[in-house]
Motif scaffolding. Sequence first.
Motif, PDB file in Angstrom:
ATOM      1  N   GLY A   1      -6.725  -6.903   3.256  1.00 27.80           N
ATOM      2  CA  GLY A   1      -6.680  -5.395   3.032  1.00 27.80           C
ATOM      3  C   GLY A   1      -5.896  -4.796   4.173  1.00 27.80           C
ATOM      4  N   VAL A   2      -5.690  -5.206   5.224  1.00 29.61           N
ATOM      5  CA  VAL A   2      -4.840  -4.636   6.568  1.00 29.61           C
ATOM      6  C   VAL A   2      -4.034  -5.728   6.967  1.00 29.61           C
ATOM      7  CG1 VAL A   2      -6.930  -3.174   6.978  1.00 29.61           C
ATOM      8  CG2 VAL A   2      -6.592  -5.661   7.967  1.00 29.61           C
ATOM      9  N   ASP A   3      -2.882  -5.005   7.725  1.00 29.01           N
ATOM     10  CA  ASP A   3      -1.868  -5.689   8.210  1.00 29.01           C
ATOM     11  C   ASP A   3      -2.376  -6.676   9.224  1.00 29.01           C
ATOM     12  OD1 ASP A   3       0.708  -6.976   8.640  1.00 29.01           O
ATOM     13  OD2 ASP A   3       1.383  -5.191   9.626  1.00 29.01           O
ATOM     14  N   LEU A   4      -2.160  -8.023   9.146  1.00 28.69           N
ATOM     15  CA  LEU A   4      -2.759  -9.073  10.317  1.00 28.69           C
ATOM     16  C   LEU A   4      -2.072  -8.779  11.421  1.00 28.69           C
ATOM     17  CD1 LEU A   4      -4.228 -11.579  11.046  1.00 28.69           C
ATOM     18  CD2 LEU A   4      -2.609 -12.793  10.295  1.00 28.69           C
ATOM     19  N   ASN A   5      -0.629  -8.315  11.531  1.00 31.96           N
ATOM     20  CA  ASN A   5       0.329  -8.384  12.719  1.00 31.96           C
ATOM     21  C   ASN A   5      -0.464  -6.943  13.408  1.00 31.96           C
ATOM     22  OD1 ASN A   5       2.049 -10.489  12.295  1.00 31.96           O
ATOM     23  ND2 ASN A   5       3.276  -9.076  11.067  1.00 31.96           N
ATOM     24  N   ARG A   6      -0.869  -5.930  12.571  1.00 31.17           N
ATOM     25  CA  ARG A   6      -1.376  -4.704  13.309  1.00 31.17           C
ATOM     26  C   ARG A   6      -2.692  -4.793  13.898  1.00 31.17           C
ATOM     27  NH1 ARG A   6       0.718  -0.017  15.009  1.00 31.17           N
ATOM     28  NH2 ARG A   6      -0.829   1.394  15.290  1.00 31.17           N
TER      29      ARG A   6
ATOM     30  N   ILE B   1      -4.911  -1.044   2.690  1.00 30.30           N
ATOM     31  CA  ILE B   1      -4.639   0.008   3.647  1.00 30.30           C
ATOM     32  C   ILE B   1      -3.335  -0.259   4.574  1.00 30.30           C
ATOM     33  CG2 ILE B   1      -5.517   1.855   5.101  1.00 30.30           C
ATOM     34  CD1 ILE B   1      -8.272   1.087   4.179  1.00 30.30           C
ATOM     35  N   ASP B   2      -2.489   0.553   4.566  1.00 27.04           N
ATOM     36  CA  ASP B   2      -1.293   0.438   5.326  1.00 27.04           C
ATOM     37  C   ASP B   2      -0.972   1.638   5.973  1.00 27.04           C
ATOM     38  OD1 ASP B   2       0.864  -0.769   6.612  1.00 27.04           O
ATOM     39  OD2 ASP B   2       2.318  -0.683   4.973  1.00 27.04           O
ATOM     40  N   GLU B   3      -1.780   2.163   6.970  1.00 19.91           N
ATOM     41  CA  GLU B   3      -1.384   3.206   7.747  1.00 19.91           C
ATOM     42  C   GLU B   3      -2.190   3.248   9.272  1.00 19.91           C
ATOM     43  OE1 GLU B   3      -2.923   7.116   6.517  1.00 19.91           O
ATOM     44  OE2 GLU B   3      -4.718   6.260   5.337  1.00 19.91           O
ATOM     45  N   PRO B   4      -1.636   3.867  10.076  1.00 19.29           N
ATOM     46  CA  PRO B   4      -2.208   3.783  11.561  1.00 19.29           C
ATOM     47  C   PRO B   4      -3.580   4.387  11.607  1.00 19.29           C
ATOM     48  CG  PRO B   4      -0.392   4.954  11.649  1.00 19.29           C
ATOM     49  CD  PRO B   4      -0.443   4.529  10.122  1.00 19.29           C
ATOM     50  N   ALA B   5      -3.730   5.200  10.774  1.00 14.86           N
ATOM     51  CA  ALA B   5      -5.136   6.202  10.940  1.00 14.86           C
ATOM     52  C   ALA B   5      -6.354   5.206  11.060  1.00 14.86           C
ATOM     53  CB  ALA B   5      -5.087   7.313   9.847  1.00 14.86           C
ATOM     54  N   ILE B   6      -5.977   4.116  10.614  1.00 12.18           N
ATOM     55  CA  ILE B   6      -7.356   3.209  10.600  1.00 12.18           C
ATOM     56  C   ILE B   6      -7.506   2.399  12.101  1.00 12.18           C
ATOM     57  CG2 ILE B   6      -7.450   3.052   8.156  1.00 12.18           C
ATOM     58  CD1 ILE B   6      -6.776   0.073   8.394  1.00 12.18           C
ATOM     59  N   ASP B   7      -6.636   2.554  12.919  1.00 10.22           N
ATOM     60  CA  ASP B   7      -6.680   1.693  14.207  1.00 10.22           C
ATOM     61  C   ASP B   7      -7.729   1.574  15.018  1.00 10.22           C
ATOM     62  OD1 ASP B   7      -4.083   1.142  13.498  1.00 10.22           O
ATOM     63  OD2 ASP B   7      -3.042   2.119  15.243  1.00 10.22           O
ATOM     64  N   LEU B   8      -8.320   2.918  14.963  1.00 13.80           N
ATOM     65  CA  LEU B   8      -9.678   3.262  15.604  1.00 13.80           C
ATOM     66  C   LEU B   8     -10.961   2.588  14.946  1.00 13.80           C
ATOM     67  CD1 LEU B   8     -10.705   4.287  18.533  1.00 13.80           C
ATOM     68  CD2 LEU B   8     -11.336   6.326  17.220  1.00 13.80           C
ATOM     69  N   GLY B   9     -10.994   2.525  13.616  1.00 17.20           N
ATOM     70  CA  GLY B   9     -11.799   1.933  12.918  1.00 17.20           C
ATOM     71  C   GLY B   9     -11.790   0.419  12.952  1.00 17.20           C
ATOM     72  N   VAL B  10     -10.622  -0.247  13.060  1.00 17.03           N
ATOM     73  CA  VAL B  10     -10.615  -1.466  13.072  1.00 17.03           C
ATOM     74  C   VAL B  10     -11.224  -1.835  14.575  1.00 17.03           C
ATOM     75  CG1 VAL B  10      -9.163  -3.599  13.551  1.00 17.03           C
ATOM     76  CG2 VAL B  10      -8.588  -2.043  11.838  1.00 17.03           C
ATOM     77  N   VAL B  11     -10.918  -1.260  15.736  1.00 16.29           N
ATOM     78  CA  VAL B  11     -11.111  -1.560  17.044  1.00 16.29           C
ATOM     79  C   VAL B  11     -12.781  -1.303  17.099  1.00 16.29           C
ATOM     80  CG1 VAL B  11     -11.265  -0.837  19.627  1.00 16.29           C
ATOM     81  CG2 VAL B  11      -9.015  -1.052  18.084  1.00 16.29           C
ATOM     82  N   ALA B  12     -13.347  -0.023  16.538  1.00 12.37           N
ATOM     83  CA  ALA B  12     -14.629  -0.005  16.551  1.00 12.37           C
ATOM     84  C   ALA B  12     -15.598  -0.999  15.951  1.00 12.37           C
ATOM     85  CB  ALA B  12     -15.010   1.432  16.018  1.00 12.37           C
ATOM     86  N   ALA B  13     -14.965  -1.705  14.514  1.00 14.99           N
ATOM     87  CA  ALA B  13     -15.517  -2.600  14.019  1.00 14.99           C
ATOM     88  C   ALA B  13     -15.614  -3.967  14.659  1.00 14.99           C
ATOM     89  CB  ALA B  13     -15.160  -2.740  12.507  1.00 14.99           C
TER      90      ALA B  13
END
Length: 453
Positions: free
Chosen positions: A325-330, A361-373
């Motif tokens: 659901g998210v970009d693996l490279n990101r 989801i393909d947008e940078p706004a979820i970056d912080l959510g990935v790091v927090a999770a």
Amino acid sequence: MKAKTNFSCQACGHQAPRWLGRCPDCGGWNTMKEERQAPTGKGRPVVMKSAPARATPIGDIEVVGEDRRLTRIGEFDRVLGGGVIPGGVMLIGGDPGIGKTTLLLQALPRLASAEQPVLYVSGEESPRQIKMRGQRLGIEHPNLLVLAETSLEQILKSVQDIQPAALVVDSIQTVYTEQITSAPGSISQVQEVAGQLMWFAKRSGVPVFIIGHVTKEGAIAGPRLLEHIVDTVLYFEGDKGHSYRILRAVKNRFGSTNEIGVFEMKDSGLEEVTNPSELFLAERPQRSTGSVVVSSLEGSRPILVELQALVSSTSYAMPKRMANGVDLNRVSLLLAVMEKRLGLHLSGQDVYVNVVGGMHIDEPAIDLGVVAAVTSSLREVPVENGLLVLGEIGLSGEVRAISQAELRIREAAKMGFKRCLLPERNLAKLERIDGIELVGITEVGEALDVVLA
């Protein structure tokens, strides 16, 4: 006289005088198919008569933008940009069995009137099969006409006799024109049939819906020219393991692109989901580690989704990284930032990231959510339930501003969230929003101190 033949690539349309194992244009293997050329001297076939077009000053052209016809299916109308445009050509693609035919069978009768019926042309199913599906969906509209035909000339002849309010062709890969000798579904047939349908729609004002097959990669089968010819390209997506479906606009000459509509597949057909955020968060576990809520902006609609991460020790030399659901490279980039800027040791850990519900989801706004999770799962510390996490992360560990922050936060407040973690630059431009506390941060380490406190 022997007919001339050439070889056309079924993926990109490249033509060659002889067979090639690999297309020199797109690089596809075994995509060159033999096609017979049309006899010289025969111009473009004229299947419908009409007066020749005249050039008109742009100031004298009448604008008909307000003449949209509503299907009265709110999610469908939203994706189309507010309704169906007269003379518009809409291409709908999706995996087999995802619900393309069901959606159009439900929408088509709503465009009919007592004076004008609607016509459904099927090249794959018999009228009896469509009737059985209509009974299951509760569709018994007297002005919904069904035609089982694959010849374009016969289809347009029937259209001239019926004068429908809307036309559906299911699917374009089964329709052929007698002016071309290649098999239905070949690149030349698809191009010619699509061009003729577009020509008919623009001159008659009848909206045309075209259903297209997709390849194993998920793209609409046939030449890319097909997507350039039509006015709107819609993709019907969804996981067959889940009951919901997403209708996504990737091209729309009459409305916003990247708009989505959410439906739920039931025994009685597709049903609109007016509040997707509530659907995606319905089964979120309480006080579970590795679970964070983020906001994805789809067109003009903010959708809250649950982002999950699982971090576990690995016994292999190379740790596994998986993302759904998210970009693996990101994700790999963010893990590198966590190693360098936060001092977290992830080189001996397998990391799995998943967007619950099958959303992509393909947008940078979820970056912080990935790091927090990921950090929550690594430290075994749960994130509070009423917290929304927003922010883009740079390579230096800074938290950058995101777009449409107010729209996302108001959706979260409506869903009962009490706190929102967002970039400081966004916070400086926002006014106070009732019911939700806004916490501004500038660095990723500062954010984790708030999230995992």
